[in-house]
Design a protein around this motif. Structure first.
Motif, PDB file in Angstrom:
ATOM      1  N   PRO A  41       0.826  -1.290   0.064  1.00  0.00           N
ATOM      2  CA  PRO A  41      -0.079   0.114  -0.012  1.00  0.00           C
ATOM      3  C   PRO A  41       0.786   1.248   0.146  1.00  0.00           C
ATOM      4  CG  PRO A  41      -0.761  -1.436   1.856  1.00  0.00           C
ATOM      5  CD  PRO A  41       0.593  -2.057   1.166  1.00  0.00           C
ATOM      6  N   PRO A  42       0.607   2.228  -0.915  1.00  0.00           N
ATOM      7  CA  PRO A  42       1.425   3.567  -0.873  1.00  0.00           C
ATOM      8  C   PRO A  42       0.985   4.377   0.103  1.00  0.00           C
ATOM      9  CG  PRO A  42      -0.219   3.503  -2.738  1.00  0.00           C
ATOM     10  CD  PRO A  42      -0.484   2.141  -1.984  1.00  0.00           C
ATOM     11  N   VAL A  43       1.210   4.114   1.486  1.00  0.00           N
ATOM     12  CA  VAL A  43       0.706   4.670   2.667  1.00  0.00           C
ATOM     13  C   VAL A  43       1.980   4.985   3.301  1.00  0.00           C
ATOM     14  CG1 VAL A  43      -0.753   4.494   4.709  1.00  0.00           C
ATOM     15  CG2 VAL A  43      -1.574   3.324   2.645  1.00  0.00           C
ATOM     16  N   THR A  44       1.765   6.431   3.970  1.00  0.00           N
ATOM     17  CA  THR A  44       2.932   6.889   4.821  1.00  0.00           C
ATOM     18  C   THR A  44       2.715   6.404   6.322  1.00  0.00           C
ATOM     19  OG1 THR A  44       3.138   8.836   3.722  1.00  0.00           O
ATOM     20  CG2 THR A  44       3.894   8.835   5.648  1.00  0.00           C
ATOM     21  N   PRO A  45       3.700   5.674   6.794  1.00  0.00           N
ATOM     22  CA  PRO A  45       3.722   5.027   8.010  1.00  0.00           C
ATOM     23  C   PRO A  45       3.429   5.887   9.165  1.00  0.00           C
ATOM     24  CG  PRO A  45       5.448   3.766   7.080  1.00  0.00           C
ATOM     25  CD  PRO A  45       5.093   5.072   6.107  1.00  0.00           C
ATOM     26  N   GLY A  46       2.267   6.058  10.108  1.00  0.00           N
ATOM     27  CA  GLY A  46       1.801   6.885  11.106  1.00  0.00           C
ATOM     28  C   GLY A  46       0.972   7.873  10.577  1.00  0.00           C
ATOM     29  N   ALA A  47       0.526   8.013   9.501  1.00  0.00           N
ATOM     30  CA  ALA A  47      -0.185   9.041   8.876  1.00  0.00           C
ATOM     31  C   ALA A  47      -1.646   8.804   9.063  1.00  0.00           C
ATOM     32  CB  ALA A  47      -0.059   9.381   7.193  1.00  0.00           C
ATOM     33  N   ALA A  48      -2.509   9.785   9.218  1.00  0.00           N
ATOM     34  CA  ALA A  48      -3.869   9.634   9.697  1.00  0.00           C
ATOM     35  C   ALA A  48      -4.502   9.390   8.541  1.00  0.00           C
ATOM     36  CB  ALA A  48      -4.429  10.860  10.416  1.00  0.00           C
ATOM     37  N   THR A  49      -5.676   8.538   8.366  1.00  0.00           N
ATOM     38  CA  THR A  49      -6.620   8.368   7.436  1.00  0.00           C
ATOM     39  C   THR A  49      -8.068   8.591   7.414  1.00  0.00           C
ATOM     40  OG1 THR A  49      -5.224   6.470   6.652  1.00  0.00           O
ATOM     41  CG2 THR A  49      -7.566   6.514   5.554  1.00  0.00           C
ATOM     42  N   TYR A  50      -8.662   9.586   6.896  1.00  0.00           N
ATOM     43  CA  TYR A  50      -9.938  10.084   7.125  1.00  0.00           C
ATOM     44  C   TYR A  50     -10.861   9.416   5.923  1.00  0.00           C
ATOM     45  CZ  TYR A  50      -7.362  13.450   9.987  1.00  0.00           C
ATOM     46  OH  TYR A  50      -6.620  14.016  10.858  1.00  0.00           O
ATOM     47  N   ALA A  51     -11.974   8.999   6.095  1.00  0.00           N
ATOM     48  CA  ALA A  51     -12.957   8.140   5.414  1.00  0.00           C
ATOM     49  C   ALA A  51     -14.158   9.137   5.260  1.00  0.00           C
ATOM     50  CB  ALA A  51     -12.971   6.794   5.224  1.00  0.00           C
ATOM     51  N   LEU A  52     -14.904   9.072   4.330  1.00  0.00           N
ATOM     52  CA  LEU A  52     -16.289   9.526   4.002  1.00  0.00           C
ATOM     53  C   LEU A  52     -17.030   8.579   3.620  1.00  0.00           C
ATOM     54  CD1 LEU A  52     -16.974  12.817   3.869  1.00  0.00           C
ATOM     55  CD2 LEU A  52     -14.554  12.182   3.929  1.00  0.00           C
ATOM     56  N   GLY A  53     -18.354   8.622   4.359  1.00  0.00           N
ATOM     57  CA  GLY A  53     -19.468   7.910   4.101  1.00  0.00           C
ATOM     58  C   GLY A  53     -20.590   8.752   3.377  1.00  0.00           C
ATOM     59  N   LEU A  54     -21.262   8.088   2.464  1.00  0.00           N
ATOM     60  CA  LEU A  54     -22.544   8.753   2.060  1.00  0.00           C
ATOM     61  C   LEU A  54     -22.162  10.062   1.470  1.00  0.00           C
ATOM     62  CD1 LEU A  54     -25.132   7.853   4.757  1.00  0.00           C
ATOM     63  CD2 LEU A  54     -24.617   6.687   2.827  1.00  0.00           C
ATOM     64  N   ASN A  55     -21.234  10.337   0.409  1.00  0.00           N
ATOM     65  CA  ASN A  55     -20.741  11.486  -0.042  1.00  0.00           C
ATOM     66  C   ASN A  55     -21.191  11.596  -1.339  1.00  0.00           C
ATOM     67  OD1 ASN A  55     -19.411  13.916   0.136  1.00  0.00           O
ATOM     68  ND2 ASN A  55     -17.692  13.092  -0.717  1.00  0.00           N
ATOM     69  N   TYR A  56     -22.057  10.659  -2.137  1.00  0.00           N
ATOM     70  CA  TYR A  56     -22.440  10.777  -3.238  1.00  0.00           C
ATOM     71  C   TYR A  56     -23.888  10.549  -3.156  1.00  0.00           C
ATOM     72  CZ  TYR A  56     -17.895  10.116  -5.769  1.00  0.00           C
ATOM     73  OH  TYR A  56     -16.875  10.187  -6.126  1.00  0.00           O
ATOM     74  N   ALA A  57     -24.817  11.609  -3.715  1.00  0.00           N
ATOM     75  CA  ALA A  57     -26.071  11.462  -3.749  1.00  0.00           C
ATOM     76  C   ALA A  57     -26.988  10.234  -4.286  1.00  0.00           C
ATOM     77  CB  ALA A  57     -26.750  12.793  -4.394  1.00  0.00           C
ATOM     78  N   ASP A  58     -26.395   9.806  -5.513  1.00  0.00           N
ATOM     79  CA  ASP A  58     -26.978   8.687  -5.976  1.00  0.00           C
ATOM     80  C   ASP A  58     -26.802   7.429  -5.095  1.00  0.00           C
ATOM     81  OD1 ASP A  58     -24.211   8.478  -6.234  1.00  0.00           O
ATOM     82  OD2 ASP A  58     -24.323   7.920  -8.473  1.00  0.00           O
ATOM     83  N   HIS A  59     -25.639   7.120  -4.328  1.00  0.00           N
ATOM     84  CA  HIS A  59     -25.468   6.226  -3.592  1.00  0.00           C
ATOM     85  C   HIS A  59     -26.365   6.397  -2.372  1.00  0.00           C
ATOM     86  CE1 HIS A  59     -23.439   2.833  -1.758  1.00  0.00           C
ATOM     87  NE2 HIS A  59     -22.776   3.702  -0.879  1.00  0.00           N
ATOM     88  N   ASN A  60     -26.496   7.497  -1.746  1.00  0.00           N
ATOM     89  CA  ASN A  60     -27.337   7.705  -0.553  1.00  0.00           C
ATOM     90  C   ASN A  60     -28.724   7.384  -1.021  1.00  0.00           C
ATOM     91  OD1 ASN A  60     -24.993   8.979   0.145  1.00  0.00           O
ATOM     92  ND2 ASN A  60     -25.789  10.882   0.598  1.00  0.00           N
ATOM     93  N   ARG A  61     -29.340   7.674  -2.227  1.00  0.00           N
ATOM     94  CA  ARG A  61     -30.640   7.117  -2.622  1.00  0.00           C
ATOM     95  C   ARG A  61     -30.792   5.965  -2.845  1.00  0.00           C
ATOM     96  NH1 ARG A  61     -30.501  12.498  -5.547  1.00  0.00           N
ATOM     97  NH2 ARG A  61     -29.554  11.207  -7.181  1.00  0.00           N
ATOM     98  N   GLU A  62     -29.631   5.086  -3.382  1.00  0.00           N
ATOM     99  CA  GLU A  62     -29.331   3.740  -3.424  1.00  0.00           C
ATOM    100  C   GLU A  62     -29.869   3.096  -1.962  1.00  0.00           C
ATOM    101  OE1 GLU A  62     -26.738   0.624  -5.717  1.00  0.00           O
ATOM    102  OE2 GLU A  62     -25.662   2.457  -4.728  1.00  0.00           O
ATOM    103  N   LEU A  63     -29.187   3.505  -1.097  1.00  0.00           N
ATOM    104  CA  LEU A  63     -29.208   3.043   0.371  1.00  0.00           C
ATOM    105  C   LEU A  63     -30.484   3.552   1.286  1.00  0.00           C
ATOM    106  CD1 LEU A  63     -25.431   2.987   1.217  1.00  0.00           C
ATOM    107  CD2 LEU A  63     -26.780   1.194   0.250  1.00  0.00           C
TER     108      LEU A  63
END
Length: 250
Positions: A41-63
């Motif tokens: 994985p091209p990831v920097t050791p010790g770095a923070a990872t922030y992830a988004l849920g429900l950030n696409y309107a079409d996916h939100n409607r799907e769910l």
């Protein structure tokens, strides 16, 4: 430029993709064929990872959710959840509703605190692709990310490499596609994000200082397709790369 991280001769090495992405040039000038590389994985050791849920309107409607949330749904991810290109992801025996989620990833290049939207992209050093698998049986209230689903070992393939931000003129004009065993199950555009990359950096930097190497997974478009052990899952983002993953029985 595209920067890849591989395991070579007993150590982790970063290199530059060359020869139309068919080889990795190591710092000592040696070329490693991409077909034989052990991708990390091209990831920097010790770095923070922030992830988004429900950030696409079409996916939100799907769910079955409102097209747009009042505030962003953000959760953190630990380092053990990542696996590199061509890697394997364990599918729990009871995960009958496990599906891939193709996501654009923005990588922070310099500290960002209280950054305006207009200046936000100047803090991005590069972009990559992630597949942030969801397991519906493990989500609380059908969509509340938790450690059991979003921080399981090797359940977030990422890569294959990092593309410099200067080579991505507009991160909001990229096509995302996911295939399972060759069949298209997701197809969307980063233009459809509710909160775009610049807006996400503005919001996050108002809460905490973003540091070099920190990553932001920006959410996924519509297309829920449940996968089985043995499936080949490919997430591709226009201009960034093609991330291959294999599901195996846990």
């Amino acid at each position: 430029m595209k920067r890849a991280c591989i395991y070579h001769r007993g150590r982790t090495v970063w290199g530059e993709m060359v020869d139309d992405d068919n080889a990795i040039r190591l710092p000592n000038g040696m070329l490693v064929p991409a077909s034989s590389a052990q991708w990390l994985p091209p990831v920097t050791p010790g770095a923070a990872t922030y992830a988004l849920g429900l950030n696409y309107a079409d996916h939100n409607r799907e769910l079955g959710f409102a097209p747009k949330l009042e505030t962003p749904l953000i959760f953190m991810k630990g380092g053990n959840c990542f696996v590199g290109h061509q890697g394997a992801t364990p599918r729990p025996a009871d995960a009958n509703q496990m599906h891939p989620e193709c996501e654009l990833v923005a990588i922070i290049g310099r500290p960002a605190r209280n950054v305006s939207r207009a200046d936000a992209l100047a803090h991005v050093s590069g972009y990559t692709v992630a597949n942030d698998y969801a397991i519906r049986e493990y989500l609380e209230n059908y969509y509340r990310p938790n450690a059991r689903v979003k921080n399981r070992d090797a359940t977030t393939p990422i890569g294959p490499w990092i593309v410099d931000a200067t080579d991505v003129p507009d991160p909001q004009a990229l096509t995302l596609t996911t295939t399972v065993n060759g069949a298209v199950v997701q197809h969307g555009s980063t233009a459809d994000m509710i909160l775009d990359v610049a807006g996400l950096i503005e919001y996050l930097s108002s809460v905490t200082t973003l540091m070099p190497g920190d990553m932001i997974l920006t959410g996924t478009p519509h297309g829920v397709h449940f996968c089985a052990a043995g499936d080949e899952v490919v997430c591709e983002i226009e201009g960034l790369g093609r991330l291959v993953n294999y599901l195996e029985a846990d």
